[in-house]
Design a protein around this motif. Structure first.
Motif, PDB file in Angstrom:
ATOM      1  N   ALA A 259     -13.047  -7.284   9.304  1.00 35.52           N
ATOM      2  CA  ALA A 259     -12.416  -7.927  10.458  1.00 35.52           C
ATOM      3  C   ALA A 259     -10.891  -7.869  10.367  1.00 35.52           C
ATOM      4  CB  ALA A 259     -12.884  -9.378  10.567  1.00 35.52           C
ATOM      5  N   THR A 260     -10.350  -8.162   9.183  1.00 37.75           N
ATOM      6  CA  THR A 260      -8.891  -8.157   9.050  1.00 37.75           C
ATOM      7  C   THR A 260      -8.318  -6.754   9.144  1.00 37.75           C
ATOM      8  OG1 THR A 260      -9.109  -8.151   6.626  1.00 37.75           O
ATOM      9  CG2 THR A 260      -8.792 -10.288   7.716  1.00 37.75           C
ATOM     10  N   LEU A 261      -9.053  -5.767   8.641  1.00 45.99           N
ATOM     11  CA  LEU A 261      -8.594  -4.381   8.751  1.00 45.99           C
ATOM     12  C   LEU A 261      -8.554  -3.955  10.212  1.00 45.99           C
ATOM     13  CD1 LEU A 261      -7.754  -1.704   7.484  1.00 45.99           C
ATOM     14  CD2 LEU A 261     -10.187  -1.160   7.160  1.00 45.99           C
ATOM     15  N   ALA A 262      -9.572  -4.341  10.979  1.00 43.30           N
ATOM     16  CA  ALA A 262      -9.598  -3.998  12.403  1.00 43.30           C
ATOM     17  C   ALA A 262      -8.455  -4.669  13.150  1.00 43.30           C
ATOM     18  CB  ALA A 262     -10.944  -4.398  13.019  1.00 43.30           C
ATOM     19  N   LEU A 263      -8.219  -5.964  12.891  1.00 41.25           N
ATOM     20  CA  LEU A 263      -7.163  -6.686  13.583  1.00 41.25           C
ATOM     21  C   LEU A 263      -5.785  -6.143  13.198  1.00 41.25           C
ATOM     22  CD1 LEU A 263      -6.131  -8.968  15.380  1.00 41.25           C
ATOM     23  CD2 LEU A 263      -6.290 -10.509  13.404  1.00 41.25           C
ATOM     24  N   GLY A 264      -5.548  -5.958  11.915  1.00 43.24           N
ATOM     25  CA  GLY A 264      -4.253  -5.441  11.469  1.00 43.24           C
ATOM     26  C   GLY A 264      -3.971  -4.053  12.000  1.00 43.24           C
ATOM     27  N   SER A 265      -4.980  -3.202  12.007  1.00 36.17           N
ATOM     28  CA  SER A 265      -4.815  -1.839  12.515  1.00 36.17           C
ATOM     29  C   SER A 265      -4.496  -1.864  14.008  1.00 36.17           C
ATOM     30  CB  SER A 265      -6.078  -1.018  12.258  1.00 36.17           C
ATOM     31  OG  SER A 265      -6.348  -0.923  10.879  1.00 36.17           O
ATOM     32  N   ALA A 266      -5.137  -2.779  14.739  1.00 34.83           N
ATOM     33  CA  ALA A 266      -4.862  -2.900  16.175  1.00 34.83           C
ATOM     34  C   ALA A 266      -3.421  -3.338  16.421  1.00 34.83           C
ATOM     35  CB  ALA A 266      -5.831  -3.895  16.808  1.00 34.83           C
ATOM     36  N   MET A 267      -2.922  -4.262  15.619  1.00 34.39           N
ATOM     37  CA  MET A 267      -1.553  -4.746  15.780  1.00 34.39           C
ATOM     38  C   MET A 267      -0.526  -3.647  15.492  1.00 34.39           C
ATOM     39  SD  MET A 267      -1.996  -8.480  13.954  1.00 34.39           S
ATOM     40  CE  MET A 267      -0.246  -8.819  13.933  1.00 34.39           C
ATOM     41  N   TRP A 450      11.042  -8.588   6.651  1.00 34.35           N
ATOM     42  CA  TRP A 450      10.594  -7.189   6.559  1.00 34.35           C
ATOM     43  C   TRP A 450      10.595  -6.729   5.100  1.00 34.35           C
ATOM     44  CZ3 TRP A 450      13.803  -3.323   4.617  1.00 34.35           C
ATOM     45  CH2 TRP A 450      13.304  -2.023   4.680  1.00 34.35           C
ATOM     46  N   ALA A 451      11.670  -7.007   4.367  1.00 37.43           N
ATOM     47  CA  ALA A 451      11.764  -6.562   2.971  1.00 37.43           C
ATOM     48  C   ALA A 451      10.658  -7.192   2.126  1.00 37.43           C
ATOM     49  CB  ALA A 451      13.141  -6.928   2.401  1.00 37.43           C
ATOM     50  N   ALA A 452      10.385  -8.476   2.335  1.00 35.80           N
ATOM     51  CA  ALA A 452       9.335  -9.150   1.570  1.00 35.80           C
ATOM     52  C   ALA A 452       7.958  -8.576   1.894  1.00 35.80           C
ATOM     53  CB  ALA A 452       9.366 -10.653   1.869  1.00 35.80           C
ATOM     54  N   GLY A 453       7.686  -8.360   3.189  1.00 33.35           N
ATOM     55  CA  GLY A 453       6.400  -7.791   3.585  1.00 33.35           C
ATOM     56  C   GLY A 453       6.204  -6.384   3.043  1.00 33.35           C
ATOM     57  N   MET A 454       7.263  -5.578   3.098  1.00 34.18           N
ATOM     58  CA  MET A 454       7.188  -4.211   2.579  1.00 34.18           C
ATOM     59  C   MET A 454       6.933  -4.215   1.069  1.00 34.18           C
ATOM     60  SD  MET A 454       7.670  -1.838   4.985  1.00 34.18           S
ATOM     61  CE  MET A 454       8.465  -0.415   4.251  1.00 34.18           C
ATOM     62  N   ALA A 455       7.662  -5.063   0.344  1.00 40.33           N
ATOM     63  CA  ALA A 455       7.524  -5.100  -1.111  1.00 40.33           C
ATOM     64  C   ALA A 455       6.128  -5.593  -1.516  1.00 40.33           C
ATOM     65  CB  ALA A 455       8.604  -6.006  -1.712  1.00 40.33           C
ATOM     66  N   TYR A 456       5.691  -6.685  -0.887  1.00 39.63           N
ATOM     67  CA  TYR A 456       4.377  -7.231  -1.234  1.00 39.63           C
ATOM     68  C   TYR A 456       3.259  -6.249  -0.863  1.00 39.63           C
ATOM     69  CZ  TYR A 456       0.175 -10.098  -1.029  1.00 39.63           C
ATOM     70  OH  TYR A 456      -1.099 -10.567  -1.204  1.00 39.63           O
ATOM     71  N   GLY A 489      -2.161  -5.251   4.742  1.00 38.39           N
ATOM     72  CA  GLY A 489      -1.104  -5.234   5.753  1.00 38.39           C
ATOM     73  C   GLY A 489      -1.001  -6.547   6.504  1.00 38.39           C
ATOM     74  N   LEU A 490      -2.143  -7.177   6.788  1.00 36.96           N
ATOM     75  CA  LEU A 490      -2.140  -8.439   7.531  1.00 36.96           C
ATOM     76  C   LEU A 490      -1.627  -9.582   6.649  1.00 36.96           C
ATOM     77  CD1 LEU A 490      -2.863  -9.175  10.421  1.00 36.96           C
ATOM     78  CD2 LEU A 490      -5.125  -9.879   9.624  1.00 36.96           C
ATOM     79  N   THR A 491      -2.013  -9.566   5.361  1.00 38.05           N
ATOM     80  CA  THR A 491      -1.503 -10.578   4.431  1.00 38.05           C
ATOM     81  C   THR A 491       0.015 -10.452   4.291  1.00 38.05           C
ATOM     82  OG1 THR A 491      -3.578 -10.358   3.206  1.00 38.05           O
ATOM     83  CG2 THR A 491      -1.814 -11.588   2.149  1.00 38.05           C
ATOM     84  N   ALA A 492       0.500  -9.211   4.163  1.00 35.46           N
ATOM     85  CA  ALA A 492       1.943  -8.972   4.063  1.00 35.46           C
ATOM     86  C   ALA A 492       2.654  -9.402   5.339  1.00 35.46           C
ATOM     87  CB  ALA A 492       2.214  -7.493   3.775  1.00 35.46           C
ATOM     88  N   PHE A 493       2.000  -9.199   6.485  1.00 32.27           N
ATOM     89  CA  PHE A 493       2.585  -9.614   7.767  1.00 32.27           C
ATOM     90  C   PHE A 493       2.751 -11.129   7.834  1.00 32.27           C
ATOM     91  CE2 PHE A 493       1.485 -11.366  11.964  1.00 32.27           C
ATOM     92  CZ  PHE A 493       2.608 -10.957  12.694  1.00 32.27           C
ATOM     93  N   VAL A 494       1.748 -11.872   7.349  1.00 38.02           N
ATOM     94  CA  VAL A 494       1.839 -13.336   7.344  1.00 38.02           C
ATOM     95  C   VAL A 494       3.019 -13.774   6.472  1.00 38.02           C
ATOM     96  CG1 VAL A 494       0.672 -15.465   6.649  1.00 38.02           C
ATOM     97  CG2 VAL A 494      -0.608 -13.661   7.828  1.00 38.02           C
ATOM     98  N   LEU A 495       3.172 -13.144   5.302  1.00 37.98           N
ATOM     99  CA  LEU A 495       4.322 -13.441   4.442  1.00 37.98           C
ATOM    100  C   LEU A 495       5.627 -13.112   5.162  1.00 37.98           C
ATOM    101  CD1 LEU A 495       5.632 -14.094   1.679  1.00 37.98           C
ATOM    102  CD2 LEU A 495       5.235 -11.695   1.053  1.00 37.98           C
TER     103      LEU A 495
END
Length: 552
Positions: A259-267, A450-456, A489-495
């Motif tokens: 589910a999270t892969l589908a949602l993150g990919s859609a975003m 952005w930097a935190a999400g990219m690094a994580y 990707g979705l976890t990094a986006f939340v961060l």
């Protein structure tokens, strides 16, 4: 598996390849404007495409050769979990209906060519703009490489190139020729080439899918037999891992990751540079609205396409072959079951399906480099002609880089880096999508998030490994504090978004300078080319002197 070269299939494939090559070069004259050396002309097709041209262009852009090969290959290798591509291409359209028309309007009003142009204009920050541009370029490179992997898979099955040839030049000569032709007509015709070729590509793919979904089940004994064979194959335990190969229904522990892969990919999908390029080529805001309502027709095609993975299992493709490459499963299925002439049509659809997105991707990456790195950092006074020349040159460099990637590295590396690209692109959502609706976020906070999400995201993806793929072996990992597998990707986006909110509050409290917003509320609701005046980014209201766009 047939031995030797399939001459008939090769002949049919070459015929279609030559035909689209001619179309690619003729596209330079299609709707050609007097000011052909303006980046709007070469890189965005004069912003003149109507509903149907944009529909074919976006379809050719988003539903690639790699989709044709990899989605059913995922079903073939892992079962129903590979179907995540179908719901995410359904979820995406209501999401993009909310923000794509706004992006088109403000970009048309100010002459923005890339989403990074918009970021610079909205937040008055070259640093943030450059960060978004570099993210787009790096994420696009392996995506282009995977289009060439799709062509290579077709050539391997036809017995042309690839294989175990000791002479690397002869082995890869067909791929080099295809690359050379792609580079030449893209350089000559710009975005008009893939726009014109997309008509042929999509027609061929729809024909192949309709025939395959009727003919192959007939040859294999019906869908019931196909599902029974697939289910039996998925129950086989892999000696290396001690786990089943896959399942017709994802296990409960895998459903959250699905589910999270589908949602993150859609975003993330419509934030890729090639998606933005195709959107900004539309001639009106309504063109974009209409496309978000009719593009789901491609999702229907994708669902049928995914079924081919089950059919390849039922046909016994790759059974008993140690280390069989699942990416070859669908081309091999076509060669096993179709007459040679129709196999050639199917292979042509896959090959042409690689050329269209590869061309758009290279143009999009070149536009990002030219507008947001070359012009912003090195030559702020660059003329439109200079911008176009630089973009043309960079489009060649990007293709060469992708070709070297394919020829010199393991194909799983390209696949893994493409998965990483999705994680990276998702980190541009707060700046691009958030910026379309609010100026509340502080530019430095967005850069920090952005930097935190990219690094994580990069770190967590690096930690994932498999016996065959090594690091970057997957896109899901345990969620901190929850333990459930979720899309990285979705976890990094939340961060990313959480940190951006906190930093914005802090920076506003200390009254840090926020930069100048060159847009206005009315810019986000421009309806058509008649009310948009265009111009170079940073010069709102200055007409670039382009001719009136023609209708579709």
């Amino acid at each position: 598996m047939k031995d030797g070269v399939n001459g008939v299939a090769l002949g049919v494939c070459i015929f279609f390849f030559v035909a689209v090559t001619v179309l690619g070069f003729l596209a330079a004259r299609w709707r050609r404007a007097e000011n052909a050396l303006h980046l709007d002309e070469w890189g965005l097709g004069g912003r003149s495409f109507g509903t149907w041209i944009t529909w074919f262009l976006l379809g050719g852009d988003l539903y690639t050769a790699y989709t044709f090969v990899a989605v059913p290959a995922a079903i073939y290798g892992a079962g129903a979990s590979g179907f995540f591509a179908v719901p995410y291409t359904i979820i995406v359209y209501p999401l993009v209906f909310l923000f794509l028309p706004r992006l088109w309007s403000v970009s048309h009003r100010h002459g923005y060519v890339t989403s990074s142009d918009f970021i610079r204009g909205r937040f008055g920050s070259k640093s943030l703009s450059v960060a978004m541009a570099l993210t787009g370029i790096v994420a696009t490179m392996p995506y282009i490489a995977l289009q060439l992997v799709g062509i290579q898979a077709v050539l391997d099955v036809m017995g042309v190139g690839g294989g175990d040839s000791a002479n690397w030049f002869l082995k890869d000569l067909p791929l080099l020729i295809a690359f050379g032709v792609l580079a030449a007509y893209t350089y000559s015709s710009g975005l008009r080439a893939p726009a014109l070729i997309a008509f042929v590509k999509d027609a061929l793919i729809y024909i192949v899918i309709v025939v395959a979904i009727i003919y192959i089940p007939y040859k294999l004994g019906g869908f019931g037999h196909i599902f029974d064979k697939a289910d039996a194959a998925y129950q086989v335990t892999n000696p290396a891992t001690g786990k089943h190969r896959g399942a017709l229904v994802p296990a409960p522990q895998a459903q959250w990751a699905y589910a999270t892969l589908a949602l993150g990919s859609a975003m993330a999908l419509f934030l890729y540079p090639h998606s933005v390029t195709a959107v900004l080529s539309g001639r009106s805001r309504n063109t974009i609205r209409r496309n978000t309502t009719i593009l789901p027709l491609y999702s229907l095609m994708l669902g049928l396409l995914a079924m081919l993975g089950f059919m390849a299992i039922a046909d016994g493709v790759g059974k008993g072959v140690k280390g069989y490459n699942a990416q070859l499963a669908i081309p091999q299925l076509f060669e096993n079951l179709f007459p040679s002439w129709f196999t050639g049509v199917a292979f042509a659809a896959i090959a042409i399906g690689a050329l269209v997105p590869a061309a758009i991707m290279s143009i999009a990456a070149a536009n990002l480099f030219t507008r947001n790195i070359y012009k912003d950092l090195f030559k702020p006074d660059a003329t439109p002609e200079q911008e176009t020349r630089v973009s043309k040159a960079v489009s060649l460099v990007v293709k060469v880089g992708a070709l070297v990637f394919v020829l010199s590295m393991d194909k799983t590396v390209a696949i893994n880096f493409q998965l990483l690209g999705g994680i990276w692109i998702l980190q541009t959502v707060p700046a691009v999508v958030g910026g379309l609706f609010t100026r509340w976020f502080h530019r430095w906070a967005l850069l920090g998030g952005w930097a935190a999400g990219m690094a994580y995201g990069t770190w967590k993806a690096y930690q994932q490994s498999s016996p065959t793929q090594g690091h970057f072996g997957g896109s899901s990992a345990d969620i901190p504090g929850l333990g459930r597998l979720g899309y990285i990707g979705l976890t990094a986006f939340v961060l990313n978004i959480g940190l951006a909110v906190v930093l914005t509050l802090v920076l506003k409290a200390v009254k840090a300078p926020e930069g100048v917003d060159e847009t206005s509320a009315a810019d986000y609701t421009v309806e058509s080319e008649e009310t948009a005046v265009g111009g170079a980014a940073g010069e709102p209201g200055v007409s670039p002197g382009l001719p009136e766009p023609a209708g579709a």
